[in-house]
Scaffold this motif. Structure first.
Motif, PDB file in Angstrom:
ATOM      1  N   SER A  17      21.270  -5.908  38.558  1.00 48.86           N
ATOM      2  CA  SER A  17      19.658  -6.050  38.507  1.00 48.86           C
ATOM      3  C   SER A  17      19.121  -5.615  39.946  1.00 48.86           C
ATOM      4  O   SER A  17      17.978  -4.941  39.873  1.00 48.86           O
ATOM      5  CB  SER A  17      19.308  -7.611  38.164  1.00 48.86           C
ATOM      6  OG  SER A  17      19.620  -7.841  36.899  1.00 48.86           O
ATOM      7  N   LEU A  21      17.014  -1.939  39.582  1.00 54.74           N
ATOM      8  CA  LEU A  21      15.383  -2.242  39.615  1.00 54.74           C
ATOM      9  C   LEU A  21      14.878  -3.035  40.792  1.00 54.74           C
ATOM     10  O   LEU A  21      14.072  -2.430  41.410  1.00 54.74           O
ATOM     11  CB  LEU A  21      15.008  -3.121  38.397  1.00 54.74           C
ATOM     12  CG  LEU A  21      13.743  -3.506  38.083  1.00 54.74           C
ATOM     13  CD1 LEU A  21      12.714  -2.182  37.969  1.00 54.74           C
ATOM     14  CD2 LEU A  21      13.515  -4.707  36.972  1.00 54.74           C
ATOM     15  N   ILE A 148      18.307  -8.037  33.524  1.00 58.07           N
ATOM     16  CA  ILE A 148      16.866  -7.440  33.772  1.00 58.07           C
ATOM     17  C   ILE A 148      16.136  -7.970  32.409  1.00 58.07           C
ATOM     18  O   ILE A 148      14.965  -8.207  32.561  1.00 58.07           O
ATOM     19  CB  ILE A 148      17.081  -5.839  33.357  1.00 58.07           C
ATOM     20  CG1 ILE A 148      17.722  -5.475  34.676  1.00 58.07           C
ATOM     21  CG2 ILE A 148      15.726  -5.115  33.261  1.00 58.07           C
ATOM     22  CD1 ILE A 148      17.998  -3.823  34.679  1.00 58.07           C
ATOM     23  N   THR A 156       6.774  -7.846  37.135  1.00 51.85           N
ATOM     24  CA  THR A 156       7.571  -7.411  38.298  1.00 51.85           C
ATOM     25  C   THR A 156       7.744  -8.653  39.669  1.00 51.85           C
ATOM     26  O   THR A 156       7.932  -8.178  40.624  1.00 51.85           O
ATOM     27  CB  THR A 156       6.467  -6.254  38.890  1.00 51.85           C
ATOM     28  OG1 THR A 156       5.280  -7.104  39.299  1.00 51.85           O
ATOM     29  CG2 THR A 156       6.496  -5.006  37.893  1.00 51.85           C
ATOM     30  N   ALA A 233      15.397   5.038  38.698  1.00 55.73           N
ATOM     31  CA  ALA A 233      14.149   4.383  39.043  1.00 55.73           C
ATOM     32  C   ALA A 233      12.924   5.165  39.458  1.00 55.73           C
ATOM     33  O   ALA A 233      12.056   5.220  39.010  1.00 55.73           O
ATOM     34  CB  ALA A 233      13.997   2.789  39.688  1.00 55.73           C
ATOM     35  N   GLY A 248      10.056  -1.796  34.692  1.00 57.85           N
ATOM     36  CA  GLY A 248      10.926  -2.750  34.210  1.00 57.85           C
ATOM     37  C   GLY A 248      11.312  -2.652  32.608  1.00 57.85           C
ATOM     38  O   GLY A 248      12.673  -2.538  32.450  1.00 57.85           O
ATOM     39  N   ILE A 251      13.380   0.820  32.410  1.00 62.87           N
ATOM     40  CA  ILE A 251      14.769   0.311  32.760  1.00 62.87           C
ATOM     41  C   ILE A 251      15.584  -0.516  31.811  1.00 62.87           C
ATOM     42  O   ILE A 251      16.670  -0.304  31.526  1.00 62.87           O
ATOM     43  CB  ILE A 251      14.882  -0.236  34.119  1.00 62.87           C
ATOM     44  CG1 ILE A 251      14.434   0.689  35.283  1.00 62.87           C
ATOM     45  CG2 ILE A 251      16.434  -0.670  34.477  1.00 62.87           C
ATOM     46  CD1 ILE A 251      15.234   2.107  35.721  1.00 62.87           C
TER      47      ILE A 251
END
Length: 401
Positions: A17, A21, A148, A156, A233, A248, A251
């Motif tokens: 994670s 991200l 995630i 976010t 990303a 997010g 991903i």
């Protein structure tokens, strides 16, 4: 096996994670114009810690003689490191504090990886390691998906993105510590001198060529994977116009594809490899498929086509994960003390992060223009070439079919 896989997935959820991200979001918050440089700095430092920490912690684990066993103390150390990393990540407000947070997560991942991987060699015969190796290897994509996915309802929010996967990691590692049958080793412990510290980083390739080739293959193949994962990303933001608030979900979709495909492929291939008694053909085919997927990603002009490329990459990863770790356990220099040598194999997972971080600025600058400052296609093509070379290294291993 349940608690072993739970711990591995939890540790991967926390680490992946952050890798996929949270680091990108934090780097973008700190300095959007220089986010790739921040990522390169932070990822490179983490790669160095992995390189140094994996064999040393593996050696220490092998030589631990506590009443709790030789793996339990390091499972608890992993849980503690993840906890410290989570707090530091949340409050980080510059590149250096972000680096410290990521280093704590890396230390937790190292301790967890050393312990869970060694338990396969500790407790299972060589002809029954295919499926368990596949499950442990799959913990990376599954952990990324779960970590995630559980965080997505919170948008976010860095706090949620960090704390939810970390709590899962701590729960899994502590549960394994409680339920693990990890008897105390009574064999006399060898002295851990300065020369021994230096020696943990070395396995004579002439004496153990199979191990050296397995290490080289994994390092080259994972360099291809790192080329994609480290900058995915930023790639989605720059090439396909994703806003940070939508990143997010994008991903999560890529991780979902990777996980579902790998889950469909890896257990079947791991069981088939056990049944046929063969490892090498599976690894060679897997690395080749992965390289093809990276070449497709390099030519992607739309997000839809990029997702198709990810499906191909996931097939290659699924087959590779199902067999390569089992192959590595069969070429260990010291099967009675597997943690150090398996940790060296795991260095080949993490060293590519530092390699990619070091060379990526130069590769991204190839053919760069004012309108296209980062050549991600060149980076993915380099990753594909690396994976293909890695597949060739496996063909020269003699002790494994």
């Amino acid at each position: 096996m349940f608690f072993l896989v739970f711990a591995a997935i939890g540790a991967a959820a926390a680490q992946m994670s952050v890798t996929l991200l949270t680091l990108s979001l934090k780097a973008n918050q700190i300095d959007a114009s220089d986010a790739t440089s921040i990522l390169a700095l932070v990822s490179g430092a983490a790669g160095i810690v992995s390189l140094v920490g994996l064999p040393i912690i593996g050696r220490l684990s092998d030589q631990t003689r506590s009443r709790a066993g030789r793996r339990r103390p390091f499972l608890l150390a992993a849980a503690a490191a993840f906890s410290v990393g989570a707090v530091t990540m949340i409050v980080a407000n510059d590149a250096w504090s972000l680096m410290l947070a990521n280093l704590a997560f890396t230390l937790g991942s190292v301790c967890a990886g050393v312990s869970t991987t060694a338990l396969i060699a500790d407790q299972l015969p060589s002809n029954r390691r295919g499926l368990p190796s596949a499950l442990i290897s799959l913990s990376t994509p599954v952990g990324a998906l779960v970590g995630i996915g559980l965080s997505q309802p919170f948008g976010t929010s860095i706090v949620a993105l960090v704390l939810i996967p970390t709590l899962m990691a701590v729960a899994g590692l502590v549960s394994l510590t409680v339920f693990l049958h990890d008897p105390q080793v009574t064999q006399e412990r060898r002295p851990f001198s300065f020369l021994e510290v230096i020696g943990v980083f070395w396995v004579n390739p002439l004496r153990y060529p199979g191990f050296a080739l397995a290490f080289a293959s994994r390092m080259l193949v994972f360099s291809g994977v790192a080329a994609l994962n480290t900058f995915q990303a930023i790639y989605l933001i720059d090439n396909f116009g994703f806003a940070p608030k939508d990143l997010g979900q994008a991903i999560l979709l890529t991780v979902l594809i990777n996980t579902v495909v790998s889950l469909l492929v890896a257990p079947l291939m791991g069981s088939l490899s056990d049944r046929l008694g063969r490892r090498k053909p599976f690894v060679v085919i897997a690395a080749t498929i992965l390289a093809v997927g990276l070449l497709m990603a390099a030519s992607a002009e739309t997000f839809a086509f990029y997702l198709v490329a990810l499906v191909v990459i996931a097939v290659g990863q699924g087959v590779y994960f199902s067999v390569e770790l089992a192959l590595a356990t069969q070429v260990l220099p010291d099967p009675e003390n597997p943690a150090k040598d398996l940790a060296l194999i795991n260095v080949a997972n993490n060293l590519p992060v530092s390699i990619v971080a070091t060379v990526s600025p130069a590769i991204l600058a190839i053919g760069a223009t004012a309108n296209d400052a980062k050549n991600f296609s060149a980076l993915f093509i380099a990753g594909a070439i690396s994976a293909l070379i890695g597949s060739l290294a496996i063909a020269f291993i003699r002790r494994v079919r």
